[in-house]
Design a protein around this motif. Structure first.
Motif, PDB file in Angstrom:
ATOM      1  N   ALA A 336      -7.595  74.267  30.791  1.00  9.48           N
ATOM      2  CA  ALA A 336      -6.892  75.459  31.002  1.00  9.48           C
ATOM      3  C   ALA A 336      -7.422  76.689  30.728  1.00  9.48           C
ATOM      4  CB  ALA A 336      -5.456  75.326  30.247  1.00  9.48           C
ATOM      5  N   ILE A 337      -7.301  77.643  31.744  1.00  6.08           N
ATOM      6  CA  ILE A 337      -8.317  78.785  31.651  1.00  6.08           C
ATOM      7  C   ILE A 337      -7.422  79.976  32.014  1.00  6.08           C
ATOM      8  CG2 ILE A 337     -10.217  80.137  32.525  1.00  6.08           C
ATOM      9  CD1 ILE A 337     -11.189  77.319  33.610  1.00  6.08           C
ATOM     10  N   ALA A 338      -7.340  80.960  31.176  1.00  6.17           N
ATOM     11  CA  ALA A 338      -6.730  82.496  31.428  1.00  6.17           C
ATOM     12  C   ALA A 338      -7.827  83.442  31.421  1.00  6.17           C
ATOM     13  CB  ALA A 338      -5.773  82.554  30.112  1.00  6.17           C
ATOM     14  N   THR A 339      -7.742  84.147  32.452  1.00  6.62           N
ATOM     15  CA  THR A 339      -8.794  85.472  32.378  1.00  6.62           C
ATOM     16  C   THR A 339      -7.864  86.681  33.029  1.00  6.62           C
ATOM     17  OG1 THR A 339      -9.293  85.443  35.033  1.00  6.62           O
ATOM     18  CG2 THR A 339     -10.511  83.827  33.277  1.00  6.62           C
ATOM     19  N   GLY A 340      -8.422  87.996  33.074  1.00 14.60           N
ATOM     20  CA  GLY A 340      -7.685  88.837  33.282  1.00 14.60           C
ATOM     21  C   GLY A 340      -8.377  89.705  34.630  1.00 14.60           C
TER      22      GLY A 340
END
Length: 366
Positions: A336-340
């Motif tokens: 799972a990856i979260a970036t902006g």
């Protein structure tokens, strides 16, 4: 213009266990590789990453950084295991799971039922025989063949999702789009298709989409806190409105690996998952080696190890800005990856580096 639901809390659940040192299941250590990439700037915009192997956290990192929610700046955010993050169009894939749950309970129409029949208030549109051919299945596979353009930035009214959010009646706006081709024979990415499915779930369950998701999916998985953004008409965005922590997203991936079960109980019917992860839309979706199931991407990655080269099947949910959920069943692996990096043409770079140059080599090293 944008409002959010209150943060929803569900009660106490045992958190994901963190694997002991030396028990990660990696064939080579990804830590140095990750650190080298991070120092080189190739993971710019990364806010959080969680990797699971065998149901345990085997890698987890967070970084401070500027963020926003649906275009509203949040400033510099200190991210951690419990920090919520926009998952944007990963929301679509979760709505796909919700439809399967509601279908199993007999609360929503079967897949080959006409969509327009679920909206009797638009009798003028229902008189069009072309529109009567559009089915639930076409919406789930993005093959409605209706005009829809999400190539423009999500700050531009030329983007159909933004136009939908600004419309006086979002459902009429969607259902009134011109039909460009034979339904089922061409793939057009459409947040509108998912908005229709979200509304059908709400009508069938007599619950809001966040309420139904909380009761049937999030709470059983021990997901303690989420937000679901609502548009100016007060409707929860089925296309892109969910905010959750990467750990929570990883839990959904683990449930998929476990055949739809969690803590010994069925959450999503396994038969629905089996259908969802088949290439239902046998058409070009503009991404070599990838197909589309029921609001999920399905693909095959060429893997080379000491046994030779073979195709490794995987499942993915993808959202604007670099939001990702990857599930590799044979490796028992979730990422799972979260970036902006919202709306950036390079938003794919950090997730691609993490998957292809950090974690897959650690899983397949000879």
């Amino acid at each position: 213009m944008v409002s959010t639901t209150p943060t929803i809390a569900y009660g106490k659940h045992t958190d994901l266990q963190i694997a002991a040192l030396g028990e990660t299941g990696f064939k080579s250590d990804p830590v140095k590789r990750f650190d080298d990439f991070e120092k080189s700037g190739r993971l710019a915009g990364l806010h959080g990453v969680v990797a699971l192997r065998g149901g345990r956290i085997v890698f987890e990192r967070y970084f401070d950084g500027n963020d926003m929610t649906w275009g509203r700046p949040l400033g510099n955010v200190r991210f951690g295991p419990d920090t919520l993050h926009d998952i944007r169009s990963v929301t679509k894939s979760i709505v796909g799971l919700l439809y399967g749950i509601a279908l199993e309970e007999g609360r929503v129409p079967a897949l080959d039922e006409p969509i327009i029949e679920q909206f009797p208030e638009y009798s003028d549109l229902a008189s069009d025989p072309q529109r009567r051919r559009l089915t639930i299945r076409h919406a789930l596979t993005m093959t409605l063949a209706m005009e829809w353009n999400e190539n423009a930035p999500y700050t531009d009214a030329a983007n159909s999702e933004i136009a939908m959010e600004q419309a006086q009646d979002r459902y009429r706006f969607i259902l009134d789009r011109p039909i460009l081709a034979e339904p089922g024979r061409g793939w057009i990415y459409s947040g509108g298709a998912v908005a229709l499915l979200g509304k059908i779930i709400e009508q069938g369950t007599d619950q809001s989409l966040p309420e139904f998701a909380s009761e049937k999916l999030f709470s059983p998985l021990g997901i303690d806190t989420i937000e679901w953004i609502r548009g100016q008409d007060g409707k929860a965005s089925a296309a892109s409105g969910l905010r959750m922590a990467p750990r929570s997203l990883a839990r959904i991936g683990q449930m998929i690996l476990d055949g739809g079960r969690s803590d010994g109980r069925s959450v999503v019917p396994k038969s629905w998952l089996d259908q969802s992860f088949q290439p239902a839309a046998m058409v070009d979706i503009g991404w070599p080696g990838m197909h589309y199931g029921y609001l999920w991407y399905v693909g095959e990655e060429a893997i080379t190890d000491r046994t030779g080269t073979y195709g490794e099947r995987f499942i993915a949910a993808i959202g604007n800005g670099g939001q990702r959920l990857f599930v590799f069943p044979r490796f028992d692996f979730v990422l799972a990856i979260a970036t902006g990096n919202y709306d950036s043409p390079d938003q794919w770079r950090a997730p691609a580096a993490l998957l292809y140059e950090v974690f897959l080599p650690s899983l397949t090293a000879t």
